[in-house]
Design an enzyme around this catalytic site. Structure first.
Site, mmCIF file in Angstrom:
data_model
loop_
_atom_site.group_PDB
_atom_site.id
_atom_site.type_symbol
_atom_site.label_atom_id
_atom_site.label_comp_id
_atom_site.label_asym_id
_atom_site.label_seq_id
_atom_site.Cartn_x
_atom_site.Cartn_y
_atom_site.Cartn_z
ATOM 1 N N ASP A 116 -4.255 -1.859 -5.385
ATOM 2 C CA ASP A 116 -5.259 -1.012 -4.738
ATOM 3 C C ASP A 116 -5.787 -1.700 -3.483
ATOM 4 O O ASP A 116 -6.395 -2.772 -3.569
ATOM 5 C CB ASP A 116 -6.398 -0.763 -5.739
ATOM 6 N N ASP A 117 -5.559 -1.105 -2.333
ATOM 7 C CA ASP A 117 -6.046 -1.637 -1.043
ATOM 8 C C ASP A 117 -5.365 -2.960 -0.658
ATOM 9 O O ASP A 117 -5.930 -3.740 0.123
ATOM 10 C CB ASP A 117 -7.578 -1.845 -1.050
ATOM 11 N N CYS A 119 -7.483 6.355 -2.031
ATOM 12 C CA CYS A 119 -7.044 6.238 -3.433
ATOM 13 C C CYS A 119 -6.484 7.485 -4.112
ATOM 14 O O CYS A 119 -5.328 7.500 -4.511
ATOM 15 C CB CYS A 119 -8.210 5.735 -4.283
ATOM 16 N N ARG A 125 -2.484 8.454 -4.833
ATOM 17 C CA ARG A 125 -1.962 8.476 -6.203
ATOM 18 C C ARG A 125 -1.354 9.832 -6.562
ATOM 19 O O ARG A 125 -0.350 9.918 -7.274
ATOM 20 C CB ARG A 125 -3.077 8.135 -7.198
ATOM 21 N N LYS A 150 -5.869 1.593 -13.115
ATOM 22 C CA LYS A 150 -6.798 2.607 -12.583
ATOM 23 C C LYS A 150 -6.121 3.955 -12.359
ATOM 24 O O LYS A 150 -5.132 4.040 -11.657
ATOM 25 C CB LYS A 150 -7.375 2.079 -11.266
ATOM 26 N N HIS A 186 -7.745 7.390 -11.446
ATOM 27 C CA HIS A 186 -8.352 8.007 -10.248
ATOM 28 C C HIS A 186 -7.766 9.359 -9.847
ATOM 29 O O HIS A 186 -7.731 9.713 -8.669
ATOM 30 C CB HIS A 186 -8.317 7.047 -9.044
ATOM 31 N N SER A 229 -12.451 4.137 -9.188
ATOM 32 C CA SER A 229 -12.549 2.819 -8.571
ATOM 33 C C SER A 229 -13.640 1.945 -9.178
ATOM 34 O O SER A 229 -14.706 2.440 -9.556
ATOM 35 C CB SER A 229 -12.810 2.955 -7.066
ATOM 36 N N HIS A 231 -8.985 -4.062 -4.615
ATOM 37 C CA HIS A 231 -10.082 -3.190 -4.170
ATOM 38 C C HIS A 231 -11.395 -3.896 -4.502
ATOM 39 O O HIS A 231 -11.488 -4.555 -5.532
ATOM 40 C CB HIS A 231 -9.965 -1.871 -4.949
ATOM 41 N N ASP A 287 -1.590 1.341 -2.744
ATOM 42 C CA ASP A 287 -1.970 2.748 -2.507
ATOM 43 C C ASP A 287 -2.398 3.031 -1.072
ATOM 44 O O ASP A 287 -2.385 4.167 -0.626
ATOM 45 C CB ASP A 287 -3.067 3.192 -3.483
ATOM 46 N N ASN A 288 -2.808 1.979 -0.354
ATOM 47 C CA ASN A 288 -3.214 2.111 1.062
ATOM 48 C C ASN A 288 -3.490 0.716 1.598
ATOM 49 O O ASN A 288 -3.487 -0.258 0.852
ATOM 50 C CB ASN A 288 -4.442 3.029 1.231
ATOM 51 N N LYS A 315 -7.207 0.809 5.836
ATOM 52 C CA LYS A 315 -7.536 1.907 4.914
ATOM 53 C C LYS A 315 -8.422 2.953 5.596
ATOM 54 O O LYS A 315 -9.307 2.609 6.378
ATOM 55 C CB LYS A 315 -8.271 1.328 3.704
HETATM 56 MG MG MG Z 1 -6.981 2.192 -2.528
#
Ligand code: MG
Length: 475
Positions: free
Chosen positions: A41-42, A81, A85, A134, A136, A159, A224, A276-277, A297
């Protein structure tokens, strides 16, 4: 008699060659491949060794890249996010399935149960399916992973910063639930052990499901914010908390690869590692690195949407290789469906089968990638080496001093006022707009944008799409 023998011999030889070739193609003859997707994540483009990180160590990911294939132009559908996803798990642009932005704890929305997820695609072929990490894509019970094809679920529903310890809006959030299936196990006021717990669940899942094909989805809540790592990684990287977190994520990859090897599954398993980003830059020293790409992001510049990606499958994916063509998270569903001999979801998919690119034996089919952000703003179109950036406003930090201690600084808004064209082959940092020199490419990509607007809409130009499907909703 002689002739008949040689004919039989030819048939048997042909059959054997076929079996051997099939064996190479699918790892082990006859067995459906397991699929492991590790989704950070991130995590920024420049955050792991194979993509240039030097401040901390990622030996397990380095090994994974040496034994597998690096995808240097791997894209998400949107730099946030939930939208990202939704695209990963459906093979469709997030705008097609109605998921934009990031869902909050009180949201009644999520990915519609009518959509077919990656888990449902392979479950139809007898796969065991588990998600540890996660989700989300909807907090209401009817929208949780267990309603979307995953038999096992452990982790966060959204998150980790959506909790009463949020640095700016603590009152906005209820206590953070840790879920098991559809039940709340407990609420968290510390997330230090989460990466280790998720890893233990993933490793256990591999051991339990080793005799049948499985899909293991590990969407880590880290890196994240709020950053957390377990005690034994704290202070170990010598590169601050962010480095410690990345080193624990790398350890986790090592545990998962180790479990595959220990269970004799190396040649039967496709492992995908990505994010994811891009990095959440306003968090400064608690954010990752875009590795020289522009912005991060929450933007459609390369730093937001291009993520590090490594895939490994000994015997199928060529070791130590690199794919430089644009491949995207939306390609996972059609590719895995083809590998598993599973039916594709009904309705149009945006991803394509990229098996040839995975196996290093052919190109990615020609297509455009349409990058949308915020409330269905079509902000960019990517085709081969070219990227058209459409007029829109985006967030940036400028020369602002770096945020410290997990307290973010404020973004300011900047504007693209006319279509800009970038040659990503020669200018991955998107520094030089070549629109004036390449009017034919601009015209071609503008026409593609227009087609996409008609199909999936664009709030920047006020076009309503004809093919958007509704977001899921629980009353
Ligand atoms: Mg993310």
């Amino acid at each position: 008699m002689q002739r008949r023998f040689s004919r039989i011999r030819a048939i048997v030889t042909g059959w054997l060659v076929g079996v051997v070739l099939l064996g190479v193609r699918t790892g082990v003859a006859g067995a459906l491949p397991n699929v492991v997707v590790i989704f950070c994540d991130d995590l920024g483009y420049g955050d792991i060794g194979a993509f240039g990180a030097k401040a901390w160590r990622t030996p397990n990911l380095d090994r994974m890249a040496a034994e597998g294939r690096k995808f240097s132009r791997f894209y998400v559908s949107s730099a946030v996010c939930s939208a990202s996803r939704a695209a990963l798990l459906t093979g469709s642009a997030h705008s097609r399935v109605g998921v934009h932005g990031a869902f909050g704890p009180g949201d009644r929305r999520g990915l519609a149960v009518e959509e077919t997820t990656l888990a449902e695609v392979v479950r139809a072929k007898g796969y065991a399916t588990g998600i540890f990490g996660k989700w989300h894509l909807g907090r209401p019970e009817g929208l949780l992973p267990v309603a979307q094809g995953f038999e096992e679920y452990f982790g966060l529903p959204y998150s980790g910063d959506m909790w009463p310890r949020h640095p700016e809006t603590p009152k906005a959030y209820p206590p953070l639930p840790l879920m098991e299936g559809a039940k709340v196990l407990r609420t968290l006021d510390d997330q230090s052990d989460l990466t280790a717990e998720i890893t233990a669940r993933a490793v256990r899942f591999i051991g339990e499901k080793k005799d049948r094909p499985f899909l293991l989805y590990v969407p880590h809540p880290q890196p994240h914010v709020p950053l957390y790592c377990s005690e034994r990684f704290r202070g170990k990287s010598g590169a601050g908390l962010y480095g410690d977190v990345i080193e624990e994520l790398d350890w986790s990859v090592g545990e998962i690869l180790g479990a595959l090897r220990a269970n004799g599954l190396d040649e039967r398993t496709l492992v995908v590692f990505t994010s994811d980003n891009g990095p959440w830059l306003s968090y400064g020293e608690h954010a990752g690195s875009s590795g020289g790409l522009r912005e991060g992001k929450g933007t459609s510049w390369e730093g937001g949407i291009r993520v590090p990606c490594v895939m490994r499958w000994p015997g199928v994916i060529p070791a130590g290789s690199e794919c430089r063509e644009p491949v995207a998270t939306i390609d996972l569903v059609p590719t895995v469906a083809a590998l598993a001999g599973a039916e594709l979801p009904t309705g149009r998919l945006d991803g394509v089968d990229v098996r040839a690119a995975l196996e290093g034996r052919g190109p990615v089919p020609e297509r455009e990638l349409f990058i949308r952000y915020a409330d269905n703003e079509l902000q960019a179109v990517i085709a081969g080496r070219w990227k058209l950036v459409l007029p829109h406003a985006y967030r940036t930090l400028g020369d602002q001093e770096k945020a410290k201690g997990g307290i973010p600084v404020k973004y300011r808004m900047a504007k693209v006022t006319a279509p800009e064209l970038y040659d990503l082959e020669n200018d991955p940092g998107e520094k030089r707009d070549v629109a004036a020199e390449r009017p034919e490419e601009v015209a071609r990509l503008l026409a593609a944008a227009e087609r996409s607007r008609k199909e999936l809409g664009d709030s920047l130009t006020g076009v309503k799409g004809e093919a958007n499907r509704p977001v899921g909703m629980v009353k």
